[in-house]
Design an enzyme around this catalytic site. Structure first.
Site, PDB file in Angstrom:
ATOM      1  N   GLU A 226       0.687  -1.006   0.339  1.00  0.00           N
ATOM      2  CA  GLU A 226       0.252   0.287  -0.261  1.00  0.00           C
ATOM      3  C   GLU A 226       0.811   1.333  -0.196  1.00  0.00           C
ATOM      4  O   GLU A 226       1.446   1.625   0.843  1.00  0.00           O
ATOM      5  CB  GLU A 226      -0.817   0.243   1.098  1.00  0.00           C
ATOM      6  CG  GLU A 226      -2.197  -1.441   1.057  1.00  0.00           C
ATOM      7  CD  GLU A 226      -2.588  -1.272  -0.357  1.00  0.00           C
ATOM      8  OE1 GLU A 226      -3.218   0.519  -0.302  1.00  0.00           O
ATOM      9  OE2 GLU A 226      -3.616  -2.129  -1.046  1.00  0.00           O
ATOM     10  N   CYS A 260      -1.880   8.871   3.607  1.00  0.00           N
ATOM     11  CA  CYS A 260      -1.980   8.366   2.516  1.00  0.00           C
ATOM     12  C   CYS A 260      -3.282   9.474   2.102  1.00  0.00           C
ATOM     13  O   CYS A 260      -3.094   9.583   1.196  1.00  0.00           O
ATOM     14  CB  CYS A 260      -1.930   6.670   2.402  1.00  0.00           C
ATOM     15  SG  CYS A 260      -2.942   6.167   3.408  1.00  0.00           S
TER      16      CYS A 260
HETATM   17  P1  NAD Z   1       9.177   4.467   3.474  1.00  0.00           P
HETATM   18  O1  NAD Z   1       8.727   4.278   2.068  1.00  0.00           O
HETATM   19  O2  NAD Z   1       9.790   5.283   3.337  1.00  0.00           O
HETATM   20  O3  NAD Z   1       9.313   3.124   4.402  1.00  0.00           O
HETATM   21  C1  NAD Z   1       8.126   2.471   4.852  1.00  0.00           C
HETATM   22  C2  NAD Z   1       8.525   1.299   5.860  1.00  0.00           C
HETATM   23  O4  NAD Z   1       9.758   0.476   4.752  1.00  0.00           O
HETATM   24  C3  NAD Z   1       9.828   1.869   6.268  1.00  0.00           C
HETATM   25  O5  NAD Z   1       9.294   0.460   7.990  1.00  0.00           O
HETATM   26  C4  NAD Z   1      11.397   1.410   6.266  1.00  0.00           C
HETATM   27  O6  NAD Z   1      11.959   1.895   6.976  1.00  0.00           O
HETATM   28  C5  NAD Z   1      10.972   0.891   4.997  1.00  0.00           C
HETATM   29  N1  NAD Z   1      11.863   0.977   3.803  1.00  0.00           N
HETATM   30  C6  NAD Z   1      12.543   1.445   3.246  1.00  0.00           C
HETATM   31  N2  NAD Z   1      13.634   1.169   2.876  1.00  0.00           N
HETATM   32  C7  NAD Z   1      13.013  -0.659   2.443  1.00  0.00           C
HETATM   33  C8  NAD Z   1      13.693  -1.086   1.834  1.00  0.00           C
HETATM   34  N3  NAD Z   1      14.722  -1.134   0.366  1.00  0.00           N
HETATM   35  N4  NAD Z   1      13.491  -2.632   2.120  1.00  0.00           N
HETATM   36  C9  NAD Z   1      12.854  -2.893   2.580  1.00  0.00           C
HETATM   37  N5  NAD Z   1      11.351  -2.449   4.096  1.00  0.00           N
HETATM   38  C10 NAD Z   1      12.057  -1.038   3.445  1.00  0.00           C
HETATM   39  O7  NAD Z   1       7.333   5.826   3.805  1.00  0.00           O
HETATM   40  P2  NAD Z   1       7.000   6.628   5.543  1.00  0.00           P
HETATM   41  O8  NAD Z   1       8.582   7.830   5.000  1.00  0.00           O
HETATM   42  O9  NAD Z   1       7.859   5.924   6.495  1.00  0.00           O
HETATM   43  O10 NAD Z   1       5.816   6.752   4.671  1.00  0.00           O
HETATM   44  C11 NAD Z   1       5.237   7.910   4.400  1.00  0.00           C
HETATM   45  C12 NAD Z   1       4.667   6.970   2.641  1.00  0.00           C
HETATM   46  O11 NAD Z   1       3.561   5.882   3.465  1.00  0.00           O
HETATM   47  C13 NAD Z   1       3.700   7.779   1.957  1.00  0.00           C
HETATM   48  O12 NAD Z   1       3.682   7.799   1.051  1.00  0.00           O
HETATM   49  C14 NAD Z   1       2.487   7.887   2.742  1.00  0.00           C
HETATM   50  O13 NAD Z   1       1.189   8.226   1.141  1.00  0.00           O
HETATM   51  C15 NAD Z   1       2.353   6.325   3.044  1.00  0.00           C
HETATM   52  N6  NAD Z   1       0.904   5.278   2.968  1.00  0.00           N
HETATM   53  C16 NAD Z   1       0.760   4.592   2.642  1.00  0.00           C
HETATM   54  C17 NAD Z   1      -0.641   4.674   3.091  1.00  0.00           C
HETATM   55  C18 NAD Z   1      -1.903   3.397   2.667  1.00  0.00           C
HETATM   56  O14 NAD Z   1      -2.131   2.688   3.225  1.00  0.00           O
HETATM   57  N7  NAD Z   1      -1.800   3.103   1.289  1.00  0.00           N
HETATM   58  C19 NAD Z   1      -0.448   4.599   4.615  1.00  0.00           C
HETATM   59  C20 NAD Z   1      -0.170   4.822   5.081  1.00  0.00           C
HETATM   60  C21 NAD Z   1       0.895   5.759   4.206  1.00  0.00           C
END
Ligand code: NAD
Length: 444
Positions: A226, A260
């Site tokens: 997501e 999001c």
């Molecule tokens: P992010 O993508 O930076 O991080 C998300 C997670 O992924 C963190 O735990 C991070 O440490 C991990 N991660 C980073 N690199 C990785 C890799 N190479 N392999 C595996 N894991 C890795 O996102 P964020 O800044 O924490 O959150 C904000 C984003 O989340 C926004 O884009 C928002 O729209 C989205 N979001 C989406 C939903 C939804 O349901 N669609 C809900 C909430 C937030």
């Protein structure tokens, strides 16, 4: 050794957590422990799993005050929304406790024999979560995972690690040792989880989500990702403008626009006079800080780029004194549809406003994006609302309700670049956290 540090956005000198990151070998050990616990857990009667989830819900409810305070302190969420998130987490646990009893599978005609499908847990699932719903997202993934008999390993965002660790502290006493664990860390820890588990559910940004989906595909394991949004709210001329303005201000600027599902693009049709009402509502909101200094710099830069290419700030908020990572919220008009703010998600209190002449143009503009999470439509005309709803290219469409806000009993997820691998929550969760098996007995 790499250290995960989480600081409060209200007061950056307030360090909320400082913990060692889990190394790939720590991840392997956690996977082995969860695998060992999961066999017995999967074999237990559904009543055993339901009762454990119910007990965890009670514990979360009993700790509601301290959990909400921790959410507010760690990620900057307004107190009312933090309390709502804790209540939702407890409700989610109760809801999924009962889903342990849901039927799964179908029977098929088989002559004198029997043919049926049944579902079984995936095994140990990796749950990679963002910081903006630091309790609700770990819970909405781990509760169904556990209810359907899986082990669950959570890799929370470094910026929300204290909330996730507290969640594990409250939940694990009610579960077999090792079944559920939180593994702090960044990309390396997340990648190790994708490399070691049987299925991955990810929520976060698009770039990382796509990398997770590719890594999972290489291993042949299911992935559900997501990702971000660029949600539009369309306001038709017959809408209740005061209500629309209040909802848009909340959905675009509440929690500093860091959802999001936040409204990022407002589209008004046929001269719907929204601007004054929206400006008043935006000005009246209390500012909350964004998650980090880097995030604040990124949002400021995006606003500066918009202003230098003809964007006009038509509504803005105020910021309090202090060291917190506050930002003045901004509604920006006068941008073209290919301006960066209309193309890429900027995670802050900023949205664009564009006027168009008719509904067709509004829908074309709303759909003119690679994202597809939520679209809202404000109108008093039910026929117009339904006709428009069927044409919105997004996973959720709301009528006379803000884009922000997710009901846990409904399937949730995005279309296009916002979602990959199937919806989560509601009754959709069973399909991801279990696999189907076909069993044939005798004649068919
Ligand atoms: P992010 O993508 O930076 O991080 C998300 C997670 O992924 C963190 O735990 C991070 O440490 C991990 N991660 C980073 N690199 C990785 C890799 N190479 N392999 C595996 N894991 C890795 O996102 P964020 O800044 O924490 O959150 C904000 C984003 O989340 C926004 O884009 C928002 O729209 C989205 N979001 C989406 C939903 C939804 O349901 N669609 C809900 C909430 C937030």
């Amino acid at each position: 050794m790499s250290i995960v540090v989480s600081a409060s956005p209200w007061q950056p000198s307030d360090v909320v957590a400082e913990v060692p990151a889990a190394t790939p070998s720590d991840v392997d050990k956690a996977v082995a422990a969860s695998v060992a616990a999961q066999r017995e857990w999967a074999a237990a009667a559904p009543a055993v799993r339901a009762s454990a989830l119910g007990a965890i819900a009670d514990t979360v409810a009993a700790e509601a005050g301290s959990l909400a305070e921790l959410i507010t302190r760690e990620v900057g969420k307004p107190a009312v929304e933090a309390a709502g998130e804790v209540a939702r987490a407890a409700a989610l646990l109760r809801y999924y406790a009962q889903q342990a009893f849901d039927p799964f599978g179908e029977t098929y005609p088989a002559g004198g024999g029997l043919a049926f499908t049944t579902r079984h847990p995936r095994g140990v699932v990796g749950l990679i979560t963002p910081w903006n719903f630091p309790l609700a997202i770990p819970v909405w993934k781990s509760a169904p995972a556990l209810a359907f008999g899986n082990g669950a390993l959570i890799k929370p965002s470094p910026d929300a690690v204290a909330c996730a660790l507290r969640w594990a502290e409250l939940a694990t006493p009610h579960l077999p040792d090792g079944l559920l664990a939180v593994l702090p860390g960044g990309a390396e820890t997340g990648a190790a989880l994708v490399a070691g588990t049987d299925a991955v559910s990810f929520t976060g940004s698009g770039g990382v989500g796509r990398a997770v989906a590719v890594a999972a595909a290489e291993r042949g394991i299911p992935a559900q990702c997501e990702m971000g949004g660029l949600s539009a709210t369309i306001v038709l001329p017959d809408a209740d403008l005061d209500r629309a303005a209040a909802d848009i201000a909340y959905a675009a600027m509440g929690f500093a626009g860091q959802k999001c599902t936040a409204t990022k693009r407002v589209i008004t049709v046929g001269g719907a006079e929204l601007t004054d009402a929206l400006a008043a509502k935006v000005a009246a909101l209390d500012a909350t800080p964004v998650i980090s200094a880097a995030a604040r710099g990124h949002v400021r830069n995006a606003i500066a780029v918009a202003e230098s290419s003809g964007g006009r700030v038509i509504a803005s908020g105020s910021v309090p004194e202090g060291d917190g990572w506050f930002l003045r919220s901004a509604v920006i008009a006068g941008l073209s549809s290919d301006a960066p703010l209309n193309r890429e998600e900027v995670f802050g209190p900023v949205c664009t406003l564009t006027e168009v002449s008719d509904v067709d143009s509004a829908l074309a503009l709303a759909n003119d994006t690679g994202y597809g999470l939520v679209t809202s439509i404000y109108t008093a005309d039910l026929d117009a609302a339904l006709a428009a709803a069927h044409r919105c290219e997004s996973g959720t469409v709301k009528v006379n309700a803000p884009t922000a806000g997710v009901d846990f009993h409904l399937p949730f997820g995005g279309e296009k670049a916002s979602g990959y691998g199937g919806k989560e929550q509601g009754k959709a969760a069973q399909a991801f956290y279990t696999a189907s098996r076909t069993i044939q007995i005798g004649a068919h």
